[in-house]
Design a protein around this motif. Structure first.
Motif, short mmCIF file in Angstrom:
data_model
loop_
_atom_site.label_atom_id
_atom_site.label_comp_id
_atom_site.label_asym_id
_atom_site.label_seq_id
_atom_site.Cartn_x
_atom_site.Cartn_y
_atom_site.Cartn_z
N ILE A 89 36.93 -32.42 53.98
CA ILE A 89 36.67 -32.33 52.76
C ILE A 89 35.60 -32.61 52.06
O ILE A 89 34.82 -32.14 50.82
N HIS A 90 33.97 -32.99 53.55
CA HIS A 90 33.13 -33.07 52.48
C HIS A 90 32.89 -31.82 53.94
O HIS A 90 32.54 -31.83 55.61
N ALA A 91 32.10 -30.97 53.12
CA ALA A 91 32.03 -29.28 53.73
C ALA A 91 30.88 -29.59 54.80
O ALA A 91 30.59 -28.25 55.32
N GLY A 92 29.62 -29.84 54.61
CA GLY A 92 29.26 -30.90 55.46
C GLY A 92 29.31 -31.16 57.02
O GLY A 92 28.35 -30.92 58.12
N GLU A 93 30.27 -31.28 57.02
CA GLU A 93 30.81 -32.70 57.96
C GLU A 93 32.22 -31.67 58.89
O GLU A 93 32.89 -31.92 58.55
N VAL A 94 31.54 -30.39 59.79
CA VAL A 94 32.59 -29.85 59.87
C VAL A 94 33.41 -29.87 61.45
O VAL A 94 34.25 -29.29 61.67
N ARG A 153 28.68 -27.29 52.05
CA ARG A 153 28.41 -28.50 50.87
C ARG A 153 29.77 -29.27 51.04
O ARG A 153 30.63 -29.53 50.88
N ARG A 154 28.87 -30.70 50.78
CA ARG A 154 29.40 -32.12 50.34
C ARG A 154 30.41 -31.78 49.55
O ARG A 154 31.89 -32.03 49.51
N GLU A 155 30.64 -31.55 48.42
CA GLU A 155 31.38 -30.89 46.58
C GLU A 155 32.11 -30.28 46.53
O GLU A 155 31.50 -28.84 47.12
N LEU A 192 38.87 -35.93 58.30
CA LEU A 192 38.08 -36.28 59.43
C LEU A 192 36.66 -35.70 59.24
O LEU A 192 36.91 -35.04 57.64
N HIS A 193 35.83 -36.61 59.10
CA HIS A 193 34.30 -36.99 58.28
C HIS A 193 33.35 -37.08 59.55
O HIS A 193 33.50 -37.39 61.02
N THR A 194 32.21 -37.01 59.03
CA THR A 194 30.58 -36.80 60.01
C THR A 194 30.31 -38.36 59.52
O THR A 194 30.05 -38.32 57.87
N THR A 195 29.75 -39.63 60.13
CA THR A 195 28.92 -40.52 59.39
C THR A 195 27.36 -40.27 59.10
O THR A 195 27.24 -38.77 58.80
N SER A 284 38.38 -40.93 59.72
CA SER A 284 37.56 -40.49 61.66
C SER A 284 36.31 -40.15 61.01
O SER A 284 36.04 -39.63 60.46
N GLU A 285 35.68 -40.60 61.58
CA GLU A 285 33.88 -40.10 61.23
C GLU A 285 33.21 -39.90 62.53
O GLU A 285 32.92 -40.94 63.69
N SER A 286 32.36 -39.01 62.78
CA SER A 286 31.51 -38.44 64.12
C SER A 286 30.53 -38.82 63.49
O SER A 286 30.48 -39.29 62.95
ZN LIG Z 1 32.41 -37.91 54.83
#
Ligand SMILES: [Zn+2]
Length: 549
Positions: A89-94, A153-155, A192-195, A284-286
């Motif tokens: 959903i935030h495409a920098g957090e792959v 990209r995030r957005e 699913l995300h990344t911090t 989830s935030e890796s």
């Molecule tokens: Zn995120």
């Protein structure tokens, strides 16, 4: 020896299965939308069971024509629990996008028979399809990245953060998601995300739904699920904890951390929204500073552990979901119903944290640790509702706004009636504004509007304001609150909700009048139906209990 033989047997058994893009490029690249599709097509040629999934009535693509591609893997058991997994959903957090492809492959390979049998899964690996394909090695330089492709990209292409769009649902991606919730109706939604930055010692942080106004027992069960998953992973050598950040956000030796705090109770976030529909969620935030292969592996392990817990507790999950639906219905039978307009952070427990004082390179990447300090801190990983107000029987929305508002309310799955069908025995109430704040900077392209005020039987006196006639009332949209999604309806429609359609600008032409607007004032486009709150005591007084009809 035995494990070596098993490993060899495993590699023979799994020969011919497709590899993800990071696996076949030595982690130099992450997948594009079409590469995800190619991987899933290859899986489908390898084993039966995986099918493309498209929710009824959902958009098929983003504004730029990028396809929204999901798949469904339905277990063979009788008693399936439906789970939806969202990634990128935030495409920098792959890493979620890559991990979920591995998980689906493993399920098809028969490596997790308990999960394969008992779950009915829908996955969308590249939710922000625009951001997914806009890869650039310069993005998120503080995280170790796939060197060749970089990350997305995030957005989205319109500049919207899709993880703040759930209530307003301006993006086709969000409309897809709402259609999926109506069509597939998962008991649990995972995202699913990344911090982004806190230097804690966990491999991954996670959150349950923390939603303003949701059923408290359901939220408590949601967190219990993750505490049990956390303890299991800890036993397996993987430290995880509730998502949050230190206070202060960037601690120093002079100003060390004093607390751990989670983020936001608004339903605009993907993992908060489902709880307003009496469903569970998992964020989830890796950990951003782990290596890129480790982040994929951590996310994969966490997703599998959560799915394992859900498969093993599916009766209880269903009981909790039904219980929260029942409690909402019971509240209406007992009456009166009240919901909070805001939330404040709540200390849930004290916990032991590792605070890493980092050594960084010129990109902000963490290259080492100056010190690692063990601290016991108050952990604010939940919210407490405040500013409770009575919930009316329903809201009326001016028919003039129906062309934009009706499809949006229907996308959210709400029952919308004609105003003529409102309960005639109850008075129509008018909003009396006592304060407002138009945000000084735009958020998601909107100068948002926060309103304070109360509902009263008499119209607010305003010279030449357009009056409501009986015919206008009958033509208006009527949204009853005693419906299964009544909590959601309240936060979308009460003009004091800071995630409402009024907040998000859908009524700005009537509610925000600049200097050039010298015509006669339009009317307030929302009315409430139900007993009025008495402002006399200063505190909000709840209406008399409604008798059962
Ligand atoms: Zn995120």
């Amino acid at each position: 020896m035995r494990s070596l033989l098993l490993a060899l047997a495993g590699s023979c058994l799994f020969a011919g299965w497709p590899q993800t893009v990071p696996e076949r490029t030595q982690f130099a690249r992450t997948s594009t939308v079409q590469e995800v599709r190619a991987f899933m097509d290859a899986l489908r040629r390898q084993a039966p069971g995986l099918e493309p999934y498209h929710p009824k009535g959902a958009p098929r693509a983003t504004e730029t024509g990028k396809p929204l591609l999901a798949w469904r893997l339905k277990g063979a058991g009788k008693d399936l629990l439906r789970v939806y997994v969202n990634a990128n959903i935030h495409a920098g957090e792959v890493e979620g996008k890559e991990a979920i492809q591995q998980v689906v492959r493993e399920l098809l390979q028969g490596r997790h028979p308990e999960l394969r049998r008992n779950l009915d899964l829908v996955i969308l690996p590249a939710y922000n399809a625009d951001g997914t394909d806009a890869l650039d090695p310069a993005i998120r330089p503080w995280q170790p990245n796939p060197s060749e492709s970089g990350v997305g990209r995030r957005e989205n292409a319109l500049g919207l953060d899709l993880n703040r769009d759930l209530m307003r649902a301006a993006a086709p991606n969000t409309r897809w998601l709402l259609a999926m919730l109506a069509d597939f109706d998962p008991a649990v939604v995972m995202d699913l995300h990344t911090t982004n930055g806190s230097t804690h010692g966990f491999h991954l942080t996670h959150g349950p739904a923390c939603t303003l106004g949701a059923d408290p027992d359901l939220l408590a069960f949601n967190r219990r699920m993750l505490v049990e998953v956390r303890e299991q992973l800890k036993g397996e050598g993987m430290p995880t904890y509730d998502y949050g950040n230190f206070t202060p956000y960037r601690p120093t030796a002079e100003k060390p951390p004093t607390a751990w705090e989670t983020y936001d109770a608004h339903p605009r976030l993907l993992t908060n929204y489902p709880a307003l529909r009496n469903r569970l969620a998992v964020l989830s935030e890796s950990y951003v500073y782990r290596s890129w292969p480790d982040r994929i592996s951590d996310t994969r392990r966490f997703v599998l552990a959560c799915l394992g817990w859900m498969a093993g507790h599916r009766d209880e999950v269903r009981r909790q979901v039904r219980g929260s639906e029942q409690r909402w219905a019971d509240q209406w039978r007992r009456g009166p119903v009240a919901l909070p307009l805001s939330a404040k952070l709540k200390e849930v427990e004290r916990y032991t944290f590792d605070w890493v004082d980092p050594i960084r390179d010129d990109q902000g990447r963490l290259t080492g640790e100056k010190t690692r300090t063990r601290l016991e801190l108050p952990s604010f990983v939940g919210f407490e509702g405040q500013d409770e107000v009575p919930v009316p029987a329903g809201y009326l929305v001016d028919a003039a706004f129906a062309p934009t508002v009706l499809p949006l309310l229907q996308a959210h799955g709400l029952k919308v009636l004609k105003g003529g069908l409102r309960p005639r025995a109850l008075p129509v109430l008018h909003f009396h504004e006592t304060g407002r704040k138009v945000s000084p900077s735009a958020y998601q392209g909107v100068f948002t509007l926060e309103l304070q005020g109360a509902w009263k039987a008499e119209p607010a006196a305003k010279k030449l304001q357009l009056a409501w006639t009986p015919a206008d009332l009958d033509r208006a949209l009527y949204i009853p609150l005693d419906q299964p999604l009544g909590r959601l309806a309240f936060y979308l429609l009460d003009p004091r909700s800071t995630d409402s359609l009024a907040f998000w600008g859908l009524f700005h032409s009537a509610l925000i009048r600049g200097n050039g607007m010298w015509g006669e004032p339009p009317r307030f486009p929302i009315l409430a139906v139900g007993p009025a709150a008495s402002p006399a005591s200063g505190a909000v007084q709840l209406p008399e209990p409604r008798t059962q009809e």
